[in-house]
Every structure is written in C-alpha cells, then in structure tokens.
Design an enzyme around this catalytic site. Structure first.
Site, PDB file in Angstrom:
ATOM      1  N   ASP A 137      -2.084  -0.548   5.652  1.00  0.00           N
ATOM      2  CA  ASP A 137      -2.437   0.028   6.962  1.00  0.00           C
ATOM      3  C   ASP A 137      -3.904   0.394   7.111  1.00  0.00           C
ATOM      4  O   ASP A 137      -4.308   0.898   8.145  1.00  0.00           O
ATOM      5  CB  ASP A 137      -1.622   1.311   7.188  1.00  0.00           C
ATOM      6  CG  ASP A 137      -2.173   2.463   6.347  1.00  0.00           C
ATOM      7  OD1 ASP A 137      -2.396   2.256   5.135  1.00  0.00           O
ATOM      8  OD2 ASP A 137      -2.409   3.540   6.903  1.00  0.00           O
TER       9      ASP A 137
ATOM     10  N   ASP B 244       0.872  -1.160   0.000  1.00  0.00           N
ATOM     11  CA  ASP B 244       0.000   0.000   0.000  1.00  0.00           C
ATOM     12  C   ASP B 244       0.921   1.225   0.000  1.00  0.00           C
ATOM     13  O   ASP B 244       2.122   1.085   0.274  1.00  0.00           O
ATOM     14  CB  ASP B 244      -0.881  -0.054   1.264  1.00  0.00           C
ATOM     15  CG  ASP B 244      -1.744   1.184   1.425  1.00  0.00           C
ATOM     16  OD1 ASP B 244      -2.235   1.719   0.417  1.00  0.00           O
ATOM     17  OD2 ASP B 244      -1.927   1.622   2.579  1.00  0.00           O
TER      18      ASP B 244
ATOM     19  N   ASP C 132       0.000   5.134   1.118  1.00  0.00           N
ATOM     20  CA  ASP C 132      -0.154   6.051   2.254  1.00  0.00           C
ATOM     21  C   ASP C 132      -0.177   5.296   3.580  1.00  0.00           C
ATOM     22  O   ASP C 132      -0.960   4.370   3.760  1.00  0.00           O
ATOM     23  CB  ASP C 132      -1.462   6.847   2.113  1.00  0.00           C
ATOM     24  CG  ASP C 132      -1.397   7.825   0.941  1.00  0.00           C
ATOM     25  OD1 ASP C 132      -0.871   8.928   1.139  1.00  0.00           O
ATOM     26  OD2 ASP C 132      -1.857   7.461  -0.155  1.00  0.00           O
TER      27      ASP C 132
END
Length: 278
Positions: free
Chosen positions: A224, A31, A33
């Site tokens: 996240d 991922d 960000d």
C-alpha cells in the site's frame, strides 16, 4: 484517469488473475502495515486480526509466502506469528527464511539470511538517538528504530508542525551523507543509501526459492505504500506476476490491480486458496 479503471479491482478481475497464473508457481509477497493490518495512530498497536492470520496461513500452505515490511524483522514476526513464512524487514534489508518446516522451501532457502546493510547498524543507532532528542520538542512525533533503517512517524503531529519536523530530521541527516530520506504515509523513512529496496528483496527471495530466470513463476506482490512501488516496478520489468496496490483512492502506481483495504486483501487471499483447492 481514475486508478480503479487503470488498475482494476483484483477481486472484480479475479478470473483473469487466475488465468494468467495458470500452470505457474504462485509466490506471494505481502506488505504488513496497511495491507494485512489497518494503518493506526500508534504503530505498536498495528495488530492483524485472527481471521487475517488464518487467511495468510492458508495461502502459505499452498504457495511460498513472504512478508516484506519497512519495520524491523522481529517486530513484524511478532505481529504475524507464522513461522512458515519468509520475512523481509527493514524495507528488505533483513531477510530470513522460515523457522518452521515449510514444504516449499529448498534446503538452501531454509537457511536464507541476507543483511546487505549490516555495516550501517552503529550509524543507525547513533542517528536514532540524535533524532529522538531533536524531535522530542514536537508533540506526537515518534522515532522507531527498525534495525537497518528508521521511521519518524508524524501521524499524531499537528499539520502546522510537519514542516518543522521534516526540517529537524534533515538537519540531523546533513551529518550523515550515507543515509537517505524518503516519505511514506505520514512517515519519514531513513535508510542506508545502498541500492537495496523491496524490489531487490523480491528478486533475492525468488532466487533463494529457485526461481531465478524461471518462466514458470507467478509472483503476486500486495502493498500500500511508496516503498512497495520498487517491487511493483521489478514485476513490470520481469513481465511476470502482478502487483496489487492497496488504496481506497486513485494513485499513480506501477501495480496492475488494486484492492481497497485489508478486508479486501483477506478476501483475495481466501479466493486464491479456494481456486487452488478446486
């Protein structure tokens, strides 16, 4: 139950990760960000460090590597700037293979392009304009057009206005039954309601790489946010590879391991490359 017990640190348990991957082809999914870059107030300044870029470049030399993000694919590419990676933007609704020669890519994977939500482009633009107009009155609210989906950021909105903002967004979306709303970290995500998410993107990429139904593959997915859970669930149901949740605090997750923050992600990537070299 503390998540770090249920989902031990991928650094502390690194040897068991390597043991599980032994003899298999590791494929890396990251991922952006909050995983490769810290979460920041202004989404446009979520740049990754040069050290993190080096870590990702090192991983990509040894393993096929994909960036899977909610952002539009071009924007993520401009942050990461590594042409040898696969990029899946718009929560996996916009997937493109490497633009530079990648030694892992099969010829067919080089030309990968998958855009399952193309017909929604005009609607997304229309809703983007409507949301930008309706949320203008709420200081700090920000609408980001991610091509096949939209993000309404409220990290800079006063907490007492969060509810009003969400109500405004919902009232606009009432006119558009084909779009769905989900929540992430201080962000409302608007997506076409087709059955396609980061989990589908993971499966699509494994197939494009020639690993459909293969027992010799070990996908590692690091993310996240809530949208990453779709990918973690796919790995669980495949019974192959591992999901790693990036979080400082315990969370309900389908991931098997955790890392606290992007600096630990960088360390994990370095260790992985070292273990491959040795």
């Amino acid at each position: 139950m503390f998540a770090q017990e249920k989902h031990p640190s991928a650094l502390a348990e690194f040897e068991s990760v390597v043991a599980a991957a032994k003899g298999k082809q590791v494929v890396m999914f990251l991922d952006y960000d909050g995983t490769l870059s810290p979460i920041v107030k202004d989404p446009d300044s979520a740049v990754m460090t040069e050290e993190m870029r080096e870590a990702v470049r090192g991983v990509a030399e040894h393993f096929p590597t994909a960036i899977v993000s909610g952002r539009c694919r071009d924007k993520v590419f401009n942050f990461v700037k590594l042409a040898e990676l696969y990029y899946a933007g718009s929560h996996g609704m916009d997937i493109k293979g490497p633009t530079a020669q990648s030694k892992h890519a099969k010829a067919k994977a080089e030309a990968v392009l998958c855009q399952p939500a193309s017909e929604f482009l005009p609607v997304i633009d229309e809703v983007c304009r409507a949301l930008t107009a309706t949320t203008a009155a709420i200081p700090g609210a920000r609408v980001e057009n991610n091509k096949f989906c939209l993000s309404v950021h409220f990290r800079c909105v006063q907490e007492e206005k969060w509810r009003a903002l969400e109500d405004q967004v919902r009232s606009v979306l009432n006119e558009y039954p084909d779009l769905r709303l989900t929540k992430g970290r201080k962000v409302l995500e608007i997506r076409p309601s087709i059955k396609w998410d980061k989990g589908n993107a993971l499966q699509f990429l494994l197939e494009a790489l020639g690993f459909a139904d293969s027992n010799n593959v070990f996908p590692i997915y690091i993310g996240d946010d809530r949208t990453d859970e779709d990918a973690f669930k796919v790995l669980r149901s495949m019974g192959q590879g591992i999901g790693i949740l990036v979080s400082k605090i315990p969370k309900e997750t389908s991931a098997s391991y955790s890392l606290r923050e992007p600096s630990e992600v960088k360390e994990f990537l370095h260790k992985l490359v070292k273990s491959k070299q040795s």
